[in-house]
Motif scaffolding. Structure first.
Motif, PDB file in Angstrom:
ATOM      1  N   TYR A 130      30.261  44.830  46.470  1.00 56.15           N
ATOM      2  CA  TYR A 130      28.712  44.918  46.810  1.00 56.15           C
ATOM      3  C   TYR A 130      28.420  46.365  46.433  1.00 56.15           C
ATOM      4  O   TYR A 130      29.157  47.378  46.332  1.00 56.15           O
ATOM      5  CB  TYR A 130      28.320  44.362  48.039  1.00 56.15           C
ATOM      6  N   GLU A 131      27.093  46.648  46.512  1.00 56.13           N
ATOM      7  CA  GLU A 131      26.539  47.711  45.902  1.00 56.13           C
ATOM      8  C   GLU A 131      26.138  48.352  47.323  1.00 56.13           C
ATOM      9  O   GLU A 131      25.589  47.936  48.250  1.00 56.13           O
ATOM     10  CB  GLU A 131      25.067  47.367  45.401  1.00 56.13           C
ATOM     11  N   VAL A 132      26.459  49.589  47.425  1.00 50.76           N
ATOM     12  CA  VAL A 132      25.771  50.675  48.253  1.00 50.76           C
ATOM     13  C   VAL A 132      25.047  51.669  47.848  1.00 50.76           C
ATOM     14  O   VAL A 132      25.418  52.219  46.992  1.00 50.76           O
ATOM     15  CB  VAL A 132      26.976  51.175  49.084  1.00 50.76           C
ATOM     16  N   LEU A 133      23.927  51.789  48.307  1.00 50.63           N
ATOM     17  CA  LEU A 133      22.918  52.899  47.832  1.00 50.63           C
ATOM     18  C   LEU A 133      22.745  54.086  48.276  1.00 50.63           C
ATOM     19  O   LEU A 133      22.863  53.899  49.761  1.00 50.63           O
ATOM     20  CB  LEU A 133      21.383  52.124  47.692  1.00 50.63           C
ATOM     21  N   ASP A 134      22.779  55.100  47.854  1.00 53.19           N
ATOM     22  CA  ASP A 134      22.780  56.544  48.396  1.00 53.19           C
ATOM     23  C   ASP A 134      21.706  57.508  47.461  1.00 53.19           C
ATOM     24  O   ASP A 134      22.215  57.866  46.375  1.00 53.19           O
ATOM     25  CB  ASP A 134      23.978  57.290  48.459  1.00 53.19           C
ATOM     26  N   THR A 135      20.530  57.555  47.999  1.00 53.95           N
ATOM     27  CA  THR A 135      19.480  58.118  47.075  1.00 53.95           C
ATOM     28  C   THR A 135      19.294  59.760  47.309  1.00 53.95           C
ATOM     29  O   THR A 135      18.563  60.485  46.933  1.00 53.95           O
ATOM     30  CB  THR A 135      18.109  57.687  47.545  1.00 53.95           C
ATOM     31  N   HIS A 136      20.255  60.224  48.203  1.00 54.79           N
ATOM     32  CA  HIS A 136      20.247  61.557  48.555  1.00 54.79           C
ATOM     33  C   HIS A 136      21.224  62.326  48.098  1.00 54.79           C
ATOM     34  O   HIS A 136      20.932  63.273  47.264  1.00 54.79           O
ATOM     35  CB  HIS A 136      20.355  61.886  50.081  1.00 54.79           C
ATOM     36  N   SER A 137      22.580  62.052  48.115  1.00 49.86           N
ATOM     37  CA  SER A 137      23.425  63.147  47.831  1.00 49.86           C
ATOM     38  C   SER A 137      24.999  62.425  47.713  1.00 49.86           C
ATOM     39  O   SER A 137      25.129  61.371  48.412  1.00 49.86           O
ATOM     40  CB  SER A 137      23.778  64.373  48.750  1.00 49.86           C
ATOM     41  N   VAL A 138      25.474  62.589  46.541  1.00 47.05           N
ATOM     42  CA  VAL A 138      26.832  62.120  46.187  1.00 47.05           C
ATOM     43  C   VAL A 138      27.914  62.316  47.396  1.00 47.05           C
ATOM     44  O   VAL A 138      28.820  61.467  47.767  1.00 47.05           O
ATOM     45  CB  VAL A 138      27.453  62.410  45.075  1.00 47.05           C
ATOM     46  N   ASN A 139      27.809  63.349  48.334  1.00 47.45           N
ATOM     47  CA  ASN A 139      28.466  63.907  49.212  1.00 47.45           C
ATOM     48  C   ASN A 139      28.203  63.099  50.653  1.00 47.45           C
ATOM     49  O   ASN A 139      28.929  63.237  51.831  1.00 47.45           O
ATOM     50  CB  ASN A 139      28.366  65.389  49.275  1.00 47.45           C
ATOM     51  N   SER A 140      27.049  62.638  50.662  1.00 47.37           N
ATOM     52  CA  SER A 140      26.572  61.946  52.054  1.00 47.37           C
ATOM     53  C   SER A 140      27.005  60.494  52.134  1.00 47.37           C
ATOM     54  O   SER A 140      27.736  59.970  51.092  1.00 47.37           O
ATOM     55  CB  SER A 140      25.169  61.580  52.034  1.00 47.37           C
ATOM     56  N   GLU A 141      27.116  59.978  53.353  1.00 48.10           N
ATOM     57  CA  GLU A 141      27.668  58.793  53.678  1.00 48.10           C
ATOM     58  C   GLU A 141      27.096  57.629  53.073  1.00 48.10           C
ATOM     59  O   GLU A 141      26.079  57.495  53.388  1.00 48.10           O
ATOM     60  CB  GLU A 141      28.419  58.626  54.902  1.00 48.10           C
ATOM     61  N   PRO A 142      27.378  56.811  52.046  1.00 45.76           N
ATOM     62  CA  PRO A 142      26.451  55.727  51.500  1.00 45.76           C
ATOM     63  C   PRO A 142      26.276  54.496  52.524  1.00 45.76           C
ATOM     64  O   PRO A 142      27.495  54.145  53.500  1.00 45.76           O
ATOM     65  CB  PRO A 142      27.323  55.081  50.214  1.00 45.76           C
ATOM     66  N   THR A 143      25.405  54.002  52.492  1.00 50.07           N
ATOM     67  CA  THR A 143      24.790  52.784  53.305  1.00 50.07           C
ATOM     68  C   THR A 143      24.209  51.825  52.553  1.00 50.07           C
ATOM     69  O   THR A 143      23.486  52.111  51.592  1.00 50.07           O
ATOM     70  CB  THR A 143      23.958  53.375  54.489  1.00 50.07           C
ATOM     71  N   TYR A 144      24.529  50.489  53.007  1.00 52.38           N
ATOM     72  CA  TYR A 144      24.105  49.532  51.994  1.00 52.38           C
ATOM     73  C   TYR A 144      22.492  49.377  52.103  1.00 52.38           C
ATOM     74  O   TYR A 144      21.835  49.094  51.223  1.00 52.38           O
ATOM     75  CB  TYR A 144      24.596  48.156  52.552  1.00 52.38           C
ATOM     76  N   PHE A 145      22.038  49.446  53.438  1.00 51.12           N
ATOM     77  CA  PHE A 145      20.351  49.151  53.456  1.00 51.12           C
ATOM     78  C   PHE A 145      19.940  50.849  54.161  1.00 51.12           C
ATOM     79  O   PHE A 145      20.228  51.297  55.053  1.00 51.12           O
ATOM     80  CB  PHE A 145      20.041  48.245  54.394  1.00 51.12           C
ATOM     81  N   GLU A 146      19.137  51.325  53.313  1.00 51.58           N
ATOM     82  CA  GLU A 146      18.267  52.391  53.816  1.00 51.58           C
ATOM     83  C   GLU A 146      16.717  51.913  53.674  1.00 51.58           C
ATOM     84  O   GLU A 146      16.479  51.274  53.035  1.00 51.58           O
ATOM     85  CB  GLU A 146      18.568  53.577  52.909  1.00 51.58           C
TER      86      GLU A 146
END
Length: 362
Positions: A130-146
């Motif tokens: 599945y897809e996990v979105l992270d609109t901040h930084s590639v180094n931050s922990e991705p979350t599925y829902f923001e």
């Protein structure tokens, strides 16, 4: 298909090709499809390797998102109904189930399927792509829902599914939103040893997936018309319509089939009808895996139940430039052009892989 002698020799390496031919069935073409029809396909078509349940459209995706944010199930609420009926048969026959019933909560779907399997006495592996979105930084922990991108769904391609098959060898593979044809293309790539630059084979595989994805639409479900003598068959024939399957060879050869002597119709006419369904430009059918030219596709009947599909070619621009993302209306004003997207695959046992990819918002 003429691949050229050098290319054909490369394709012929047995060391990484798992099968010469893979048989993939379509067990569902929409969320309201009938599990009994899928069971019938499993029981009456021998040597099935994969069964794909394609149950997620834009409407059902939005329904699942609304339910999820309201505290309900973000995955298909019928998943236990399907699995209770099919798991005993797939376990007995060694068939892998692939489904997009995970919708916006594939991990919840995984948990429910594992509980049901334990209740039925089956020890199985359930992988989730599945897809996990992270609109901040590639180094931050991705979350599925923001909050700012909640409910956004990118049409994923075959890549995360292939990785799940390679890493986990699952009995069941549950996904979020994946392009319909890619659900079928993934096991072809995995089993037949195709590479991502084997555009001719990817085009033929996508043709097979596109023809299979709507289930009985290929085998006469939307074809019969009492007022047209060329499209009229009995109610009994319609009731006995078979779901379709495809045999796909390592060189891209595709043969479509239905249950022997079943009702419905599998013909040049029904295949052409499905070929033109929801494709836009036939010379440039865009998927996340390959852009396909369907202009030269033709069909060659072998019998009343089997037909060859050939002639799909990669378009001049074979690789898609961007992916399609669905954005809920409430978030439509927030446009994230080329936002960083992570495709996360979580396997039973905790293995995890994140693949960075660019995705455009439409």
């Amino acid at each position: 298909m003429d691949l050229g002698s050098a290319h054909e020799a490369e394709f012929g390496k047995k060391s990484w090709r798992r099968r010469d031919v893979v048989r993939i069935g379509c067990g569902a073409g929409f969320a309201g499809d009938r599990p009994n029809a899928a069971l019938r396909l499993l029981q009456q078509v021998p040597d099935m390797h994969y069964l794909v349940l394609e149950c997620l459209a834009e409407r059902t995706l939005s329904t699942r998102y609304e339910a999820f944010v309201a505290g309900g199930k973000g995955y298909d609420p019928r998943i236990s109904e399907w699995m209770r009926l099919l798991l005993p048969e797939t376990a007995k026959r060694g068939v892998c189930l692939i489904t997009n019933m995970g919708a916006v909560d594939p991990l919840g779907a995984q948990e429910e399927v594992l509980k049901l399997a334990a209740e039925l006495g089956h020890s199985i592996t359930v992988a989730v792509a599945y897809e996990v979105l992270d609109t901040h930084s590639v180094n931050s922990e991705p979350t599925y829902f923001e909050d700012e991108v909640g409910g956004c769904s990118t049409y994923l391609g075959a890549a995360p599914l292939v990785q799940a098959l390679e890493t986990s060898k699952p009995d069941v593979l549950i996904t979020s939103r994946v392009a319909d044809a890619s659900l079928f293309l993934a096991p072809m790539i995995y089993e037949l040893g195709w590479k991502w630059e084997d555009w001719e084979c990817l085009a033929q595989g996508t043709l097979a997936g596109h023809l299979l994805e709507c289930g009985c639409q290929l085998t006469g479900g939307y074809f019969m018309h009492p007022a047209d003598p060329q499209r009229s068959f009995s109610l009994g024939q319609l009731l006995q319509t078979s779901l379709p399957y495809a045999d796909v060879a390592w060189d891209g050869a595709v043969t479509l089939g239905k249950i022997e002597s079943s009702g419905g119709e599998l013909s040049i006419a029904t295949c052409t009808q499905q070929l033109l369904y929801e494709i836009g430009d036939p010379a440039g059918y865009i998927t996340p895996d390959v852009v396909v030219n369907f202009s030269h596709v033709s069909f060659e009947p072998l019998s009343a139940d089997r037909i060859i599909a050939k002639g799909a070619q990669p378009a001049a621009q074979s690789a898609p430039k961007e992916l399609l993302r669905l954005v809920p209306k409430v978030n439509a004003s927030r446009v994230f052009k080329l936002a960083t997207t992570f495709l996360a695959i979580f396997f039973l046992g905790g293995a995890e892989a994140c693949l960075p990819m660019s995705a455009a918002v439409y």
